[in-house]
Enzyme design. Structure first.
Site, short mmCIF file in Angstrom:
data_model
loop_
_atom_site.label_atom_id
_atom_site.label_comp_id
_atom_site.label_asym_id
_atom_site.label_seq_id
_atom_site.Cartn_x
_atom_site.Cartn_y
_atom_site.Cartn_z
N CYS A 27 0.81 -1.22 0.00
CA CYS A 27 0.00 0.00 0.00
C CYS A 27 0.84 1.27 0.00
O CYS A 27 0.56 2.22 -0.73
CB CYS A 27 -1.00 -0.01 1.15
SG CYS A 27 -0.29 -0.06 2.81
N HIS A 70 -2.92 0.89 7.24
CA HIS A 70 -3.08 0.68 5.81
C HIS A 70 -3.35 2.05 5.19
O HIS A 70 -4.11 2.84 5.75
CB HIS A 70 -4.26 -0.26 5.54
CG HIS A 70 -4.52 -0.52 4.10
ND1 HIS A 70 -3.66 -1.25 3.31
CD2 HIS A 70 -5.56 -0.17 3.30
CE1 HIS A 70 -4.16 -1.34 2.08
NE2 HIS A 70 -5.31 -0.68 2.06
N HIS A 96 -6.10 1.26 -3.69
CA HIS A 96 -5.14 0.79 -2.70
C HIS A 96 -4.62 -0.59 -3.07
O HIS A 96 -5.22 -1.30 -3.88
CB HIS A 96 -5.77 0.76 -1.29
CG HIS A 96 -6.92 -0.19 -1.17
ND1 HIS A 96 -6.91 -1.24 -0.28
CD2 HIS A 96 -8.12 -0.26 -1.81
CE1 HIS A 96 -8.05 -1.91 -0.38
NE2 HIS A 96 -8.80 -1.33 -1.30
#
Length: 186
Positions: free
Chosen positions: A96, A146, A158
């Site tokens: 990510c 994240h 993402h």
């Protein structure tokens, strides 16, 4: 917030595109309005040697930011389908934070490598004022953050550990509940 490198790149690109179509009719002493936020006009101080001053292009900050964000999001979208791997940072696999780093690099911004470092840069933004390109930070478990990029229309781009690839995801209550921070870089 926009770096000088991005501004210069955008100015040159806009100038070349505009000059190409307007080259025959631009008078360096005249002012030519191209759009609400683009304007050619002579530089105030003439150059030494008696030469005519060059034409200067000014781009409004919001236009430059919008163009940069389109470039960033276009880059992120081009990576959709790339396999996910924690720590991945190549064309073969990506995580990510590497996705965010690669997308913003195209616009001339070098960003930190880890999600924790990314969470410390830019301006904190309220979730009610999200704009495309904003970074959204989520906590799915106690130890890991994240990061995703807001793509507009209630979607994020993402590198998803669950989907095992870069993907676009529609935000829902589950995502909203886990949101811990929003940061704006441009």
């Amino acid at each position: 917030m926009l770096s000088n490198l991005i501004r210069s790149t955008l100015l040159i690109g806009c100038a070349l595109l505009s000059l190409e179509s307007q080259a025959q009719s631009v008078d360096a002493r005249a002012s030519l309005k191209l759009a609400e936020s683009l304007e050619f006009r002579p530089i105030e101080n003439p150059t030494r040697g008696g030469h005519e001053p060059p034409v200067r292009l000014e781009v409004a900050e919001d236009v430059a930011s919008s163009v940069a964000m389109r470039l960033v999001l276009s880059t992120a979208d081009s990576l959709v389908g790339t396999p996910y791997r924690l720590g991945g940072d190549s064309s073969d696999d990506i995580d990510c934070s590497a996705l965010v780093q690669k997308a913003f690099r195209v616009a001339g911004l070098e960003l930190p490598r880890t999600t924790r470092e990314l969470a410390k840069i830019g301006d904190k933004v309220d979730r009610a004022s999200l704009r495309p390109g904003d970074l959204l930070f989520y906590r799915w478990n106690r130890n890991r953050l994240h990061v995703a990029m807001y793509a507009g229309n209630n979607e994020i781009v993402h590198a998803s550990p669950n989907a095992q690839q870069v993907t676009r995801t529609r935000l829902n209550q589950d995502w909203n509940r886990r949101l811990v921070s929003v940061r704006r870089l441009i």
